[in-house]
Motif scaffolding. Structure first.
Motif, PDB file in Angstrom:
ATOM      1  N   PHE A  36       6.101   4.247  20.322  1.00 18.49           N
ATOM      2  CA  PHE A  36       5.637   3.011  19.689  1.00 18.49           C
ATOM      3  C   PHE A  36       6.392   2.742  18.383  1.00 18.49           C
ATOM      4  N   GLN A  37       6.574   1.468  18.082  1.00 21.78           N
ATOM      5  CA  GLN A  37       7.298   1.080  16.874  1.00 21.78           C
ATOM      6  C   GLN A  37       6.429   1.412  15.658  1.00 21.78           C
ATOM      7  N   VAL A  38       6.925   2.290  14.825  1.00 26.74           N
ATOM      8  CA  VAL A  38       6.095   2.887  13.781  1.00 26.74           C
ATOM      9  C   VAL A  38       5.592   1.866  12.769  1.00 26.74           C
ATOM     10  N   MET A  39       6.307   0.750  12.610  1.00 29.85           N
ATOM     11  CA  MET A  39       5.889  -0.237  11.619  1.00 29.85           C
ATOM     12  C   MET A  39       4.558  -0.889  11.979  1.00 29.85           C
ATOM     13  N   ALA A  40       4.162  -0.782  13.252  1.00 29.80           N
ATOM     14  CA  ALA A  40       2.868  -1.341  13.660  1.00 29.80           C
ATOM     15  C   ALA A  40       1.734  -0.743  12.849  1.00 29.80           C
ATOM     16  N   LEU A  41       1.877   0.525  12.477  1.00 33.36           N
ATOM     17  CA  LEU A  41       0.814   1.180  11.715  1.00 33.36           C
ATOM     18  C   LEU A  41       0.689   0.586  10.318  1.00 33.36           C
ATOM     19  N   GLY A  42       1.745  -0.073   9.841  1.00 35.70           N
ATOM     20  CA  GLY A  42       1.676  -0.705   8.523  1.00 35.70           C
ATOM     21  C   GLY A  42       0.607  -1.781   8.446  1.00 35.70           C
ATOM     22  N   THR A  43       0.310  -2.403   9.586  1.00 36.49           N
ATOM     23  CA  THR A  43      -0.719  -3.446   9.572  1.00 36.49           C
ATOM     24  C   THR A  43      -2.097  -2.881   9.264  1.00 36.49           C
ATOM     25  N   GLN A  44      -2.257  -1.578   9.420  1.00 38.31           N
ATOM     26  CA  GLN A  44      -3.551  -0.980   9.102  1.00 38.31           C
ATOM     27  C   GLN A  44      -3.881  -1.116   7.615  1.00 38.31           C
ATOM     28  N   SER A  45      -2.828  -1.212   6.792  1.00 37.10           N
ATOM     29  CA  SER A  45      -3.061  -1.397   5.355  1.00 37.10           C
ATOM     30  C   SER A  45      -3.743  -2.724   5.061  1.00 37.10           C
ATOM     31  N   VAL A  46      -3.477  -3.736   5.891  1.00 42.73           N
ATOM     32  CA  VAL A  46      -4.113  -5.041   5.698  1.00 42.73           C
ATOM     33  C   VAL A  46      -5.622  -4.905   5.820  1.00 42.73           C
ATOM     34  N   PHE A  47      -6.062  -4.196   6.842  1.00 43.39           N
ATOM     35  CA  PHE A  47      -7.506  -3.999   7.030  1.00 43.39           C
ATOM     36  C   PHE A  47      -8.076  -3.038   5.992  1.00 43.39           C
ATOM     37  N   GLU A  48      -7.292  -2.031   5.621  1.00 43.85           N
ATOM     38  CA  GLU A  48      -7.725  -1.097   4.580  1.00 43.85           C
ATOM     39  C   GLU A  48      -8.044  -1.825   3.283  1.00 43.85           C
ATOM     40  N   PHE A  49      -7.124  -2.716   2.868  1.00 46.84           N
ATOM     41  CA  PHE A  49      -7.327  -3.396   1.596  1.00 46.84           C
ATOM     42  C   PHE A  49      -8.279  -4.584   1.707  1.00 46.84           C
ATOM     43  N   ALA A  50      -8.526  -5.048   2.928  1.00 52.46           N
ATOM     44  CA  ALA A  50      -9.607  -6.024   3.106  1.00 52.46           C
ATOM     45  C   ALA A  50     -10.940  -5.360   2.744  1.00 52.46           C
ATOM     46  N   ASN A  51     -11.091  -4.092   3.138  1.00 47.79           N
ATOM     47  CA  ASN A  51     -12.294  -3.341   2.755  1.00 47.79           C
ATOM     48  C   ASN A  51     -12.381  -3.180   1.240  1.00 47.79           C
ATOM     49  N   VAL A  52     -11.218  -2.911   0.620  1.00 50.07           N
ATOM     50  CA  VAL A  52     -11.192  -2.727  -0.838  1.00 50.07           C
ATOM     51  C   VAL A  52     -11.571  -4.026  -1.541  1.00 50.07           C
ATOM     52  N   VAL A  53     -10.964  -5.131  -1.112  1.00 51.49           N
ATOM     53  CA  VAL A  53     -11.229  -6.426  -1.749  1.00 51.49           C
ATOM     54  C   VAL A  53     -12.673  -6.855  -1.529  1.00 51.49           C
TER      55      VAL A  53
END
Length: 312
Positions: free
Chosen positions: A12-29
């Motif tokens: 799998f293209q490893v950059m896909a996991l970068g999108t998890q940061s979007v959801f991570e910081f949605a929780n933070v915000v």
């Protein structure tokens, strides 16, 4: 709690996991755990990414449930065959999920699972024609960075998957939260799904800092008079020297480059839909709304109103 399952296949293209940061910081915000993320693969255990690093996953089964599925692509879908078990899982779980997203070439997995028949979709521009050829009943729109058609989401190249994830955040939590998440992630600007995959700002790539500084100045002052005389002063060159060097480094005249930057910025603003066409025309250096419309029809083959409707 909104459960997000990432379904990963071998390589799998490893950059896909970068999108998890979007959801991570949605929780933070949002200051609460709205999104819970789990990585899955068909056999579970460690699965190899495109760069060779491995990720631990849980085994996906018929009992596995998620509200949103993010299906990763691979670097070259023409050289990879998704297993029958993987396709069966994707097809079965998509039916019970709120939405299913194919990240970049993950659109091929969704298509192979029979989920894209008659759907509007996109994928990386390099493989858009292949997707069209292999799945002729799928409506591939290769010049979009992401598309949402009902419960199916697809994105272009993997940086566009970040925009797709922000689009999901906006659907769930509203525009204000999505914009805050984009700022936390230091994204230059949050792109709408209808934006083109091909950026003029990337294509105009000068070799020297002097011309780059001039382009940066032009991008920040599109509403002003960006004449050769003014731009030459920014570059600390004579008009003749500036025009010659600019063309040699970009293949464009200064006037043509400014026009391209104005059109792209105006297009982005039209698609975002936050400002009237009068304001957009003024902010990007067009005479008025009518002039903006004339240039859009001539250069893009579409009116600003039509583009805004499509983006919505």
């Amino acid at each position: 709690m909104h459960r997000i399952g990432y379904f990963l296949t071998d390589g799998f293209q490893v950059m896909a996991l970068g999108t998890q940061s979007v959801f991570e910081f949605a929780n933070v915000v949002a200051k609460e755990e709205i999104y819970q993320i789990t990585n899955y693969s068909i056999l579970g255990g460690e699965i190899r990414s495109s760069v060779g690093a491995t990720v631990k996953t849980q085994q996906a089964s018929s009992e596995t449930l998620a509200d949103t599925w993010m299906v990763s692509g691979i670097v070259d879908p023409s050289a990879h065959k998704t297993s029958d078990d993987e396709l069966k899982f994707v097809k079965a779980t998509a039916g019970g999920a709120r939405r299913t997203a194919g990240l970049c070439t993950g659109a091929f997995v969704l298509a192979q699972a029979g989920l894209l028949e008659g759907r509007r979709v996109t994928t990386h521009w390099a493989y858009a024609e292949l997707l069209k050829a292999q799945f002729p009943n799928t409506r591939v729109e290769s010049d979009h960075i992401f598309i949402n058609d009902g419960s199916i989401w697809t994105s272009a190249g993997l940086s566009a998957a970040m925009d797709l994830a922000l689009g999901i955040i906006e659907k769930d939590l509203g525009e204000a939260i999505a914009n805050k998440v984009a700022r936390v992630l230091v994204m230059y600007h949050r792109r709408s799904g209808g934006q083109s995959q091909h950026s003029q700002m990337l294509e105009i790539a000068p070799r020297s800092d002097r011309i780059q500084v001039t382009l940066d100045y032009a991008r920040s002052n599109l509403s002003g008079a960006l004449t050769v005389e003014n731009l030459a002063k920014v570059a600390h060159l004579s008009e003749r020297q500036f025009s010659r060097i600019f063309y040699s480094e970009t293949g464009l005249s200064p006037a043509k480059a400014v026009e391209k930057l104005r059109i792209e910025t105006a297009r982005n603003m039209v698609e975002r839909g936050h400002h009237s066409l009068e304001i957009i025309a003024r902010e990007t250096g067009f005479r008025d709304r009518r002039h903006l419309r004339e240039v859009f029809i001539r250069k893009l083959g579409v009116t600003p109103q039509s583009l805004r409707r499509e983006a919505k």
